[in-house]
Design a protein around this motif. Sequence first.
Motif, PDB file in Angstrom:
ATOM      1  N   ARG A  79       0.829  -1.206   0.000  1.00  0.00           N
ATOM      2  CA  ARG A  79       0.000   0.000   0.000  1.00  0.00           C
ATOM      3  C   ARG A  79       0.863   1.256   0.000  1.00  0.00           C
ATOM      4  NH1 ARG A  79      -4.988  -1.363   4.092  1.00  0.00           N
ATOM      5  NH2 ARG A  79      -6.156  -2.619   2.606  1.00  0.00           N
ATOM      6  N   SER A  81       3.726   1.554  -1.407  1.00  0.00           N
ATOM      7  CA  SER A  81       4.376   1.707  -2.702  1.00  0.00           C
ATOM      8  C   SER A  81       3.417   2.141  -3.805  1.00  0.00           C
ATOM      9  CB  SER A  81       5.065   0.401  -3.100  1.00  0.00           C
ATOM     10  OG  SER A  81       4.089  -0.582  -3.386  1.00  0.00           O
ATOM     11  N   LEU A  82       2.123   2.192  -3.533  1.00  0.00           N
ATOM     12  CA  LEU A  82       1.155   2.640  -4.542  1.00  0.00           C
ATOM     13  C   LEU A  82       1.350   4.126  -4.811  1.00  0.00           C
ATOM     14  CD1 LEU A  82      -2.186   0.903  -3.484  1.00  0.00           C
ATOM     15  CD2 LEU A  82      -0.828   0.457  -5.502  1.00  0.00           C
ATOM     16  N   PRO A  83       1.175   4.541  -6.080  1.00  0.00           N
ATOM     17  CA  PRO A  83       1.291   5.978  -6.361  1.00  0.00           C
ATOM     18  C   PRO A  83       0.122   6.741  -5.748  1.00  0.00           C
ATOM     19  CG  PRO A  83       0.599   4.784  -8.314  1.00  0.00           C
ATOM     20  CD  PRO A  83       0.912   3.754  -7.262  1.00  0.00           C
ATOM     21  N   ASP A  84       0.393   8.004  -5.380  1.00  0.00           N
ATOM     22  CA  ASP A  84      -0.635   8.823  -4.749  1.00  0.00           C
ATOM     23  C   ASP A  84      -1.330   9.720  -5.760  1.00  0.00           C
ATOM     24  OD1 ASP A  84      -0.179   7.740  -2.298  1.00  0.00           O
ATOM     25  OD2 ASP A  84       1.259   9.264  -1.679  1.00  0.00           O
ATOM     26  N   THR A  85      -1.605   9.233  -6.944  1.00  0.00           N
ATOM     27  CA  THR A  85      -2.303  10.029  -7.947  1.00  0.00           C
ATOM     28  C   THR A  85      -3.786  10.010  -7.644  1.00  0.00           C
ATOM     29  OG1 THR A  85      -2.553   8.133  -9.408  1.00  0.00           O
ATOM     30  CG2 THR A  85      -0.596   9.511  -9.722  1.00  0.00           C
ATOM     31  N   ASP A  86      -4.402  11.128  -7.855  1.00  0.00           N
ATOM     32  CA  ASP A  86      -5.851  11.206  -7.666  1.00  0.00           C
ATOM     33  C   ASP A  86      -6.519  10.873  -8.983  1.00  0.00           C
ATOM     34  OD1 ASP A  86      -5.499  14.037  -5.489  1.00  0.00           O
ATOM     35  OD2 ASP A  86      -5.649  11.913  -5.009  1.00  0.00           O
TER      36      ASP A  86
END
Length: 137
Positions: A79, A81-86
């Motif tokens: 979790r 490592s997931l990208p924080d893109t909206d």
Amino acid sequence: MIRLFITLPVTVALIIFAACNQAPVELSWLQWKWTSSPGVLALLVAALFYATGSASVWIVVLRQIRRARRAEQELRTLRASLPDTDAPARPQGLTSAPADSPMLKAYAAAPVETQPAPEVAPAPEAAPQLPKPPEHS
């Protein structure tokens, strides 16, 4: 709770057996001989088996706890490592479609039209009447 329904009667039966068999008896196993009451021997054997069973259960439980902690740590790492893109919110009916799906693009581009529900004919009030059978005289 089920464990209680099994353990309690067995324990009571062993205590009654030990209380009824208090006379010392000469016991032997292979080359060893000793004097003891059969009731005390039964209680000792039951306690030994109970401790052995409890230890084997705890070994399995501890393994499962370690596996669960490892899986939880791996989940936290993934979790993080997931990208924080909206990402844009998806339409409500297509949550499982891939982001590049043509169906999702067409659904997002076309306006949704709702059709009125078709009218249903009312049900008949009473069941049809069956003819009466002829009377025999």
